[in-house]
Design an enzyme around this catalytic site. Sequence first.
Site, PDB file in Angstrom:
ATOM      1  N   ASP A  62      10.595  43.416 -54.370  1.00  0.00           N
ATOM      2  CA  ASP A  62      10.126  44.601 -53.652  1.00  0.00           C
ATOM      3  C   ASP A  62      11.092  44.913 -52.510  1.00  0.00           C
ATOM      4  O   ASP A  62      11.429  44.011 -51.725  1.00  0.00           O
ATOM      5  CB  ASP A  62       8.754  44.262 -53.040  1.00  0.00           C
ATOM      6  N   GLU A  90       8.739  52.191 -53.101  1.00  0.00           N
ATOM      7  CA  GLU A  90       7.556  53.038 -53.010  1.00  0.00           C
ATOM      8  C   GLU A  90       7.943  54.505 -52.833  1.00  0.00           C
ATOM      9  O   GLU A  90       8.907  54.813 -52.122  1.00  0.00           O
ATOM     10  CB  GLU A  90       6.676  52.590 -51.831  1.00  0.00           C
ATOM     11  N   LYS A 125      11.698  47.074 -56.859  1.00  0.00           N
ATOM     12  CA  LYS A 125      10.613  48.062 -56.778  1.00  0.00           C
ATOM     13  C   LYS A 125      10.725  48.786 -55.445  1.00  0.00           C
ATOM     14  O   LYS A 125      11.041  48.161 -54.429  1.00  0.00           O
ATOM     15  CB  LYS A 125       9.239  47.395 -56.896  1.00  0.00           C
ATOM     16  N   GLU A 159      -1.251  52.482 -57.673  1.00  0.00           N
ATOM     17  CA  GLU A 159      -2.156  51.677 -56.845  1.00  0.00           C
ATOM     18  C   GLU A 159      -3.276  52.542 -56.282  1.00  0.00           C
ATOM     19  O   GLU A 159      -3.019  53.591 -55.663  1.00  0.00           O
ATOM     20  CB  GLU A 159      -1.369  51.011 -55.694  1.00  0.00           C
ATOM     21  N   ASP A 214       6.247  42.875 -51.250  1.00  0.00           N
ATOM     22  CA  ASP A 214       6.298  42.853 -49.785  1.00  0.00           C
ATOM     23  C   ASP A 214       4.919  42.495 -49.225  1.00  0.00           C
ATOM     24  O   ASP A 214       4.747  42.314 -48.027  1.00  0.00           O
ATOM     25  CB  ASP A 214       6.839  44.172 -49.206  1.00  0.00           C
ATOM     26  N   SER A 215       3.933  42.336 -50.134  1.00  0.00           N
ATOM     27  CA  SER A 215       2.641  41.758 -49.746  1.00  0.00           C
ATOM     28  C   SER A 215       2.848  40.363 -49.161  1.00  0.00           C
ATOM     29  O   SER A 215       1.948  39.828 -48.507  1.00  0.00           O
ATOM     30  CB  SER A 215       1.704  41.699 -50.953  1.00  0.00           C
TER      31      SER A 215
HETATM   32  O1  KIV Z   1       3.637  44.030 -52.611  1.00  0.00           O
HETATM   33  C1  KIV Z   1       2.904  43.914 -53.604  1.00  0.00           C
HETATM   34  O2  KIV Z   1       2.327  42.849 -53.872  1.00  0.00           O
HETATM   35  C2  KIV Z   1       2.732  45.084 -54.441  1.00  0.00           C
HETATM   36  C3  KIV Z   1       1.727  45.002 -55.540  1.00  0.00           C
HETATM   37  C4  KIV Z   1       0.373  45.006 -54.986  1.00  0.00           C
HETATM   38  C5  KIV Z   1       1.928  46.059 -56.563  1.00  0.00           C
HETATM   39  O3  KIV Z   1       3.367  46.071 -54.235  1.00  0.00           O
END
Ligand code: KIV
Length: 280
Positions: A100, A132, A130, A198, A61-62
């Site tokens: 994510d 959180e 993924k 992280e 989600d980055s």
């Molecule tokens: O969103 C992302 O890129 C991440 C990584 C930094 C682990 O969650």
Amino acid sequence: MSSAHSAAHALYGGTAGRRVTVRDIAAAKGRHERWPMVTAYDAMTAKVFDEAGIPVMLVGDSAAMVVYGYDSTLPVTVDDLIPLTAAVVRGSSRALVVADLPFGSYQGSPQQALETAARFMKEAGAHAVKLEGGSRVLPQVETLVAAGVPVMGHLGLTPQSVNAFGGYRVQGRGQSGDELMADAKALEHAGAFAVVLECVPAELAARVTAALSIPTIGIGAGPGTDAQVLVWQDLMGLTERPAKFVKKYFDLAGAMDRAVREFADEVTSGAFPTAEHSYS
Ligand code: KIV
């Protein structure tokens, strides 16, 4: 691929002709093998990383920040991320692609998490998701795992909680380290196949890694985790002010700046295009 990367059964560069699976990842932990993960958001970049032997790619989600230009990960939506995930799956043939789950798409209930994960798997072809958090998302993790969805956890500095943390700061110092350890064990117990750590102290990350039978993936968590992940724009030098934990392996911003200026100069001078780049 160098011989160091092609050792029999090695996760990094090792499974020719098929996708890496969560079983391969579990086996790598048994061999005490370290492995790399990178983010990817488009097909061409994914192909480069796939051909380099990167075993796991995360459509993070980055993307909110590095693709869409927001100043946090919070605004990005499932609809924003599904086309990027589909592109990464299409651009790769070997890596396990992890999608994510964005803020607000799974916290509501296990049912919501399952509906969101199903969209990433059906519409984009993601192989895992993924999410959180620790104890507060265990029902979500259990429901996903029961439905056959491989789940990667994410603890420590979980960027979707930036407002609750009051900024991007190291997590797990002092007593909160015990909580993080408990969350990591709970995620493993709930069936997660790996967990991202992280921005946590290196000593804590090493202890969590030793305590778990699933792999830990560090980002700003020191050298003691099973795997390491970086956002590709960080490691390639495209990010203007990267975090302390980022190592810049290339000056992509500089290389692009030089190339685009040369193109612009040649256009304005008339040096491009020549006959070589023209049709008769
Ligand atoms: O969103 C992302 O890129 C991440 C990584 C930094 C682990 O969650």
